[in-house]
Scaffold this active site. Structure first.
Site: not given
Length: 460
Positions: A21, A137-139, A310
């Protein structure tokens, strides 16, 4: 410690060896005219002289795999010799070899015991250019935030030197004085908590009403795309760990010319290009469904200049892959996107976030349960548009020639198409499961064919 929000933590919860991810990108640089043969080695050595790392790139997970699904960031010292790597391509050093290298690296998980990012400086391209590949990382960062993090280190001045690397701490990111501690009595604390709960509940109800109205609109033959009307296709299968990354540039003026001639937006034209290209690709594999493909389109709702975490919601777009005529396809795409944007425009920011969660939650649950590739798809493909700089940028005299996004995949979504605008070009980055979607590089040819067809049909 700083606890992750539910959307940020979800990217960690659904991650597996087959589903890394992280998002990233490939940048191509033309070295300065006076650059020596050892230019890149010198760049790497100088960059490593900046050990102070800016937030959020200095954060690691307090517990790498969470506790009951909860995660928190802690600030940490960063071992730059691990996170920043210098590589060389094998001969003959074509873009093909570069993208093959990126494909392998993008399929590997980031180490959760360290800050969740890596940068690779790559030499050995036959044309003398060098590449920078980064993954985050998308987090930690969404696509827009990742672009901001990297591009903030560059300058529009080709003569500017001594620019710090993208991770380096800057004056504006220096720690702020701690806020004074305010003691609240129990009644005030309870009132604030109740007020927050009411706001969240109101936003959730607003998003539910919007989604319900969207589904009811479909019963009245509305033009807006809705969940669960997507057909089952070869794009919607269980993932392997194998990735394929391809990239291509298109002149922005070509796309804008079609948009002006057809009273559409640039984003409408790009979605129509993707719809036509996917129609051709699926038809070549005898896999074109009778019903149109539905795209999940991320929408930025960031209302400030922050570049961490995000801040996105989603729209659904009808790609009209059942339409053989390019202008009819564009008309349906435009109508679908217009209806979706009008719906988002009627919501508050909190309602938009909850609406995005409503669209994404079935996907998250499907990843955790392993059912995503076994149930009818909510949508067929993810297509993103990340705004980039309109002028050419330089890093210590090296001109940025190309900026290609590389994104993530999920079970049931084996293809991602992301575009970034840069200095008069639209840069397409395509990420796919190599085993599920053979010869996906042909999608680049189909995109060009579809743009040319739109130009002819629009009289541009």
């Amino acid at each position: 410690m700083q606890r992750l929000t539910v959307p940020d933590a979800a990217w960690l919860l659904i991650e597996s060896a087959e589903r890394p991810m992280h998002v990233g990108g490939v940048m191509l640089f033309e070295p300065p005219p006076d650059a020596a043969d050892t230019w890149l080695q010198e760049v790497v050595a100088e960059a490593l002289l900046y050990p102070e790392v800016r937030p959020p790139m200095n954060r690691r997970l307090h517990r790498p795999y969470g506790l009951l699904g909860t995660y928190a960031w802690v600030e940490d010292e960063v071992d730059l010799t691990y996170h920043v790597r210098h590589l060389a391509l094998p001969q003959p050093g074509r873009i093909r070899e570069l993208l093959s290298l990126v494909s392998r690296m993008h399929g590997a998980l980031l180490d959760r015991h360290r800050p969740l990012w890596e940068l690779y400086l790559v030499e050995g391209l036959a044309d003398g250019r060098v590449a920078l590949y980064g993954k985050f990382h998308h987090s930690l960062l969404d696509g827009i935030a990742a672009v901001r993090q990297i591009l903030a280190a560059f300058s529009p001045d080709p003569d500017e030197r001594d620019l710090p690397p993208p991770w380096a701490a800057r004056p504006e990111t220096a720690p702020r004085p701690p806020r004074p501690i305010v003691t609240l009595n129990p009644a005030t604390t309870l009132a604030r908590a109740a007020g927050g709960a009411v706001k969240q509940t109101t936003a959730a109800l607003g998003a539910s009403r919007a989604l319900g109205g969207q589904l009811l609109g479909r019963l009245r033959d509305a033009v807006e795309a809705v969940p669960f009307e997507a057909p089952d296709t070869m794009l919607n299968v269980r993932l392997t760990a194998s990735r394929r990354v391809v990239a291509q540039s298109y002149a922005f003026e070509r796309i804008r010319g079609v948009a002006k001639a057809t009273d559409a937006t640039v984003n409408d034209v790009m979605l129509a290009m993707c719809g036509g290209a996917l129609r051709a690709y699926l038809a070549a594999h005898d896999a074109l469904p009778a019903r149109p493909l539905i795209a999940l389109v991320p929408v930025n709702i960031r209302d400030d200049d922050t570049d961490a975490g995000n801040a996105i919601t989603f729209l659904l777009a009808n790609l009209a892959t059942h339409e053989p005529d390019p202008l009819d396809r564009l008309d349906r795409v435009r109508a679908s996107m217009t209806a979706g944007k009008e719906r988002l425009g009627s919501m508050t920011r909190a309602e938009r976030q909850n609406y995005g969660l409503a669209l994404a939650t079935p996907l998250v649950v499907g990843q955790l349960s392993g059912l995503s590739a076994r149930l009818p798809p909510l949508y067929n493909v993810v297509i993103s548009n990340v705004p980039g700089p309109g002028q050419a940028l330089y890093w210590n005299g090296a001109r940025l020639d190309g900026l290609y996004p590389v994104s993530l995949l999920a079970d049931g979504l084996a293809l991602n198409i992301t575009q970034t605008s840069y200095a008069g070009s639209m840069e397409f980055g395509i990420t796919a499961d190599r085993k599920a979607l053979p010869r996906i590089q042909r999608l680049i040819d189909h995109l060009e064919d579809e743009l040319a067809a739109l130009e002819r049909a629009a009289g541009v």
